[in-house]
Design an enzyme around this catalytic site. Sequence first.
Site, PDB file in Angstrom:
ATOM      1  N   ARG A   1     -54.900 -75.425 -13.903  1.00  0.00           N
ATOM      2  CA  ARG A   1     -53.809 -76.355 -13.620  1.00  0.00           C
ATOM      3  C   ARG A   1     -52.995 -76.639 -14.895  1.00  0.00           C
ATOM      4  NH1 ARG A   1     -56.129 -81.255 -10.456  1.00  0.00           N
ATOM      5  NH2 ARG A   1     -53.887 -81.549 -10.065  1.00  0.00           N
TER       6      ARG A   1
ATOM      7  N   ASN B   1     -67.103 -87.982 -12.109  1.00  0.00           N
ATOM      8  CA  ASN B   1     -65.747 -87.450 -12.035  1.00  0.00           C
ATOM      9  C   ASN B   1     -64.852 -88.553 -12.597  1.00  0.00           C
ATOM     10  OD1 ASN B   1     -63.230 -86.456 -11.541  1.00  0.00           O
ATOM     11  ND2 ASN B   1     -63.637 -85.851  -9.411  1.00  0.00           N
TER      12      ASN B   1
ATOM     13  N   PRO C   1     -60.376 -93.180 -11.646  1.00  0.00           N
ATOM     14  CA  PRO C   1     -59.106 -93.557 -11.037  1.00  0.00           C
ATOM     15  C   PRO C   1     -58.571 -92.546 -10.020  1.00  0.00           C
ATOM     16  CG  PRO C   1     -58.794 -92.894 -13.319  1.00  0.00           C
ATOM     17  CD  PRO C   1     -60.269 -93.014 -13.098  1.00  0.00           C
TER      18      PRO C   1
ATOM     19  N   ARG D   1     -54.873 -88.109  -0.785  1.00  0.00           N
ATOM     20  CA  ARG D   1     -54.214 -87.699  -2.019  1.00  0.00           C
ATOM     21  C   ARG D   1     -54.215 -86.164  -2.156  1.00  0.00           C
ATOM     22  NH1 ARG D   1     -57.229 -87.951  -7.846  1.00  0.00           N
ATOM     23  NH2 ARG D   1     -55.413 -87.409  -9.097  1.00  0.00           N
TER      24      ARG D   1
ATOM     25  N   TYR E   1     -57.318 -81.508  -3.544  1.00  0.00           N
ATOM     26  CA  TYR E   1     -58.593 -82.227  -3.605  1.00  0.00           C
ATOM     27  C   TYR E   1     -59.389 -82.212  -2.298  1.00  0.00           C
ATOM     28  CZ  TYR E   1     -56.602 -83.898  -7.978  1.00  0.00           C
ATOM     29  OH  TYR E   1     -56.057 -83.955  -9.236  1.00  0.00           O
TER      30      TYR E   1
HETATM   31  C1  DQA Z   1     -59.935 -84.366 -11.215  1.00  0.00           C
HETATM   32  C2  DQA Z   1     -58.994 -83.586 -12.150  1.00  0.00           C
HETATM   33  C3  DQA Z   1     -58.209 -84.526 -13.031  1.00  0.00           C
HETATM   34  O1  DQA Z   1     -57.326 -83.786 -13.863  1.00  0.00           O
HETATM   35  C4  DQA Z   1     -57.386 -85.473 -12.199  1.00  0.00           C
HETATM   36  O2  DQA Z   1     -56.712 -86.399 -13.029  1.00  0.00           O
HETATM   37  C5  DQA Z   1     -58.182 -86.177 -11.162  1.00  0.00           C
HETATM   38  C6  DQA Z   1     -59.184 -85.413 -10.417  1.00  0.00           C
HETATM   39  C7  DQA Z   1     -60.655 -83.431 -10.214  1.00  0.00           C
HETATM   40  O3  DQA Z   1     -61.629 -83.894  -9.606  1.00  0.00           O
HETATM   41  O4  DQA Z   1     -60.240 -82.297 -10.022  1.00  0.00           O
HETATM   42  O5  DQA Z   1     -57.952 -87.334 -10.855  1.00  0.00           O
HETATM   43  O6  DQA Z   1     -60.930 -84.999 -12.013  1.00  0.00           O
END
Ligand code: DQA
Length: 147
Positions: A109, A76, A12, A20, A25
């Site tokens: 985080r 992921n 998701p 985003r 990211y």
């Molecule tokens: C993520 C980290 C997750 O905590 C977050 O909800 C994401 C992206 C990452 O690629 O850093 O959607 O998986």
Amino acid sequence: MSATSILIMNGPNLSRLGKREPEVYGSLTIDEINRGIAVAFPEVNFEFFQSGYEGALLEKLFEIEDRGGCSGIVLNAGAFTHYSIALRDAISSIRTPVVEVHLSNVHKREEFRHKSVISAVCIGVIAGFGVQSYHLGVRALLGRGDS
Ligand code: DQA
């Protein structure tokens, strides 16, 4: 098995990459990331799949497994990482090896991101290297059995 085949699977909100929270990211879209992976490993047959729906991710895992599996899956799972027991059970039920990856260093985080319910059923975890996390995941699968 003949050619190496690897599924790159994203959960998701990863369809929103590029737009985003780019400071977290990065600025690449998911298509750009996927193209970069395909270019970096021309010897591998890749399949790419993204969905925001938990059930769709599960069905994809089962589809691959029922086809006889593949060399591995780089996953992921986005936020599902932190709470989807359904995803964990699905990974646990298949023989195909799964590498858990994250773009960000989830351990730096919020506290809720420190816990992964899927790590224990994956062969390993890579987090915090941005787009390179996916590349390292592919390398990990290619290198299996080397040592
Ligand atoms: C993520 C980290 C997750 O905590 C977050 O909800 C994401 C992206 C990452 O690629 O850093 O959607 O998986």
